[in-house]
Design an enzyme around this catalytic site. Structure first.
Site, PDB file in Angstrom:
ATOM      1  N   SER A 190     -42.406  31.529  18.187  1.00 47.74           N
ATOM      2  CA  SER A 190     -43.462  30.775  19.659  1.00 47.74           C
ATOM      3  C   SER A 190     -44.177  31.102  19.559  1.00 47.74           C
ATOM      4  CB  SER A 190     -42.288  31.143  20.539  1.00 47.74           C
ATOM      5  OG  SER A 190     -43.491  30.787  22.121  1.00 47.74           O
TER       6      SER A 190
ATOM      7  N   TYR B  64     -39.196  36.238  28.076  1.00 49.82           N
ATOM      8  CA  TYR B  64     -38.991  35.477  27.271  1.00 49.82           C
ATOM      9  C   TYR B  64     -40.113  35.700  25.259  1.00 49.82           C
ATOM     10  CZ  TYR B  64     -40.027  31.376  24.057  1.00 49.82           C
ATOM     11  OH  TYR B  64     -40.052  30.028  22.658  1.00 49.82           O
TER      12      TYR B  64
ATOM     13  N   LYS C 151     -38.724  36.217  21.144  1.00 50.14           N
ATOM     14  CA  LYS C 151     -39.876  36.171  19.865  1.00 50.14           C
ATOM     15  C   LYS C 151     -39.698  37.074  19.018  1.00 50.14           C
ATOM     16  CE  LYS C 151     -37.223  31.943  20.493  1.00 50.14           C
ATOM     17  NZ  LYS C 151     -36.559  31.047  20.344  1.00 50.14           N
TER      18      LYS C 151
END
Length: 339
Positions: A125, A150, A154
């Site tokens: 991402s 989040y 990643k």
């Protein structure tokens, strides 16, 4: 060639399954349906004219994963989508994100060598860049502290892949696809973004507001240093994004990768503000949207969009769908779903 698709019943996963099948691969889905619906399988059947093999397991369960790979012999590669993905939710429930997103990758990396699988495409991402100092971001842009748990998951997953690649005896080749904001739906309107409960992403909230499910859309902040004060993102049509995964799989299977880990940005190469998306949706749908301005949302980056040069030059991948057409396909999908 069989390609295992973890999270294959999800939004991006399901569209990638379609593109894999149409490119001549045999996709095998793994999904625990914690963040997707089984009705997606019917949509895939309607598009492809056949069922796609699907194993209802959690890919964080090593024994269950081994069972699938024993049953589906001769899997050549894996595309790993299975992860939770909502920035706001990750701020509220960080442990849930670390356990699922990092844990599932660790399990996968433990099991794949046992079956001689040497090709992995990882769903990364643009959140790994944090708040960038300059735009657009290239693959060489330094990663900075992530703005959300989040994004941190990643970053951790990318670090794990690099550390494994440096270990003696490693045979796994990985392509990390850092993608931006997927929107839109398949042209058939048989599959599309299908959030469970209240949407965390902008476009499904827009379409649900336009169809009357939501009373109004709240835009989180209009005082950012951007063209109109609202957040700027790089919105890529989900089918374009799916096709980038096909290019990555093909590069790995053709043994064209020049390093054990390669990284590519996957975006359109330009940004649009939230207000621009709202206005373009109104043009594409003919609907007037009820929206209000609210406070900033924790974890949001002011602006980010891709330099997509490397993907074009090395993967041979470029996006082809405009923001207008992407939003029109989202509206068609919402109308198919109804209220």
């Amino acid at each position: 060639m069989k390609i295992l698709v973890t999270g294959g019943a999800g939004y991006i996963g399901s569209h990638t399954v379609v593109e894999l099948a149409q490119a001549g691969y045999e996709p095998i889905i793994i999904d625990n349906f914690s963040n997707s619906k089984e009705s997606v399988l019917g949509g895939l059947r309607a598009i492809l004219g056949r069922d796609v093999p699907c194993h209802r397991i959690d890919c964080g369960d090593a024994e269950a994963l081994r069972g699938v790979l024993k049953q589906e012999d001769n899997v050549q590669g894996v595309i790993h989508f299975a992860a939770f993905k909502a920035v706001g939710e990750s701020v509220a429930e960080p442990l849930k994100y670390f356990q699922n997103n990092v844990g599932s990758l660790l399990t996968l990396l433990e099991v794949l060598p046992e079956f001689g699988i040497e090709s992995l495409v990882f769903s990364s991402s643009c959140t790994v860049y944090g708040v960038p100092d300059a735009l657009p971001v290239t693959e060489a842009t330094p990663t900075k502290p992530a703005s959300s748990p989040y994004g941190r998951t990643k970053q951790m997953c990318e670090d794990i892949v690099h550390d494994l690649a440096a270990a003696p005896g490693n045979k796994l080749y990985t392509i990390l696809l850092r993608y931006f904001n997927p929107i839109g739906a398949h042209e058939s309107a048989k599959i599309g973004e299908l959030p469970l409960g209240t949407p965390n992403n902008l476009v499904p909230f827009i379409t649900q507001t336009a169809v009357g499910i939501r009373e109004k859309l709240t835009i989180f902040g209009n005082d950012y240093d951007t063209v109109d004060g609202t957040n700027v993102r790089d919105y890529i049509h989900v089918v374009d994004l799916a096709q980038a995964h096909i290019a990555a799989v093909q590069r790995l299977l053709d043994r064209k990768a020049t390093d054990t880990v390669e990284t590519f940005n996957v975006g359109t190469g330009h940004g649009n503000s939230v207000l621009e998306v709202v206005q373009t949706f109104e043009q594409a749908s003919g609907q007037k949207l009820n929206y209000v301005i609210g406070p900033r949302r924790p974890g949001d980056v002011p602006a980010i969009y891709a330099d997509a040069t490397k993907a074009a030059e090395v993967l041979g991948f470029k996006t082809s769908t405009s923001l207008f057409d992407s939003l029109a396909s989202s509206w068609k999908w919402q109308l198919t779903l109804g209220k």
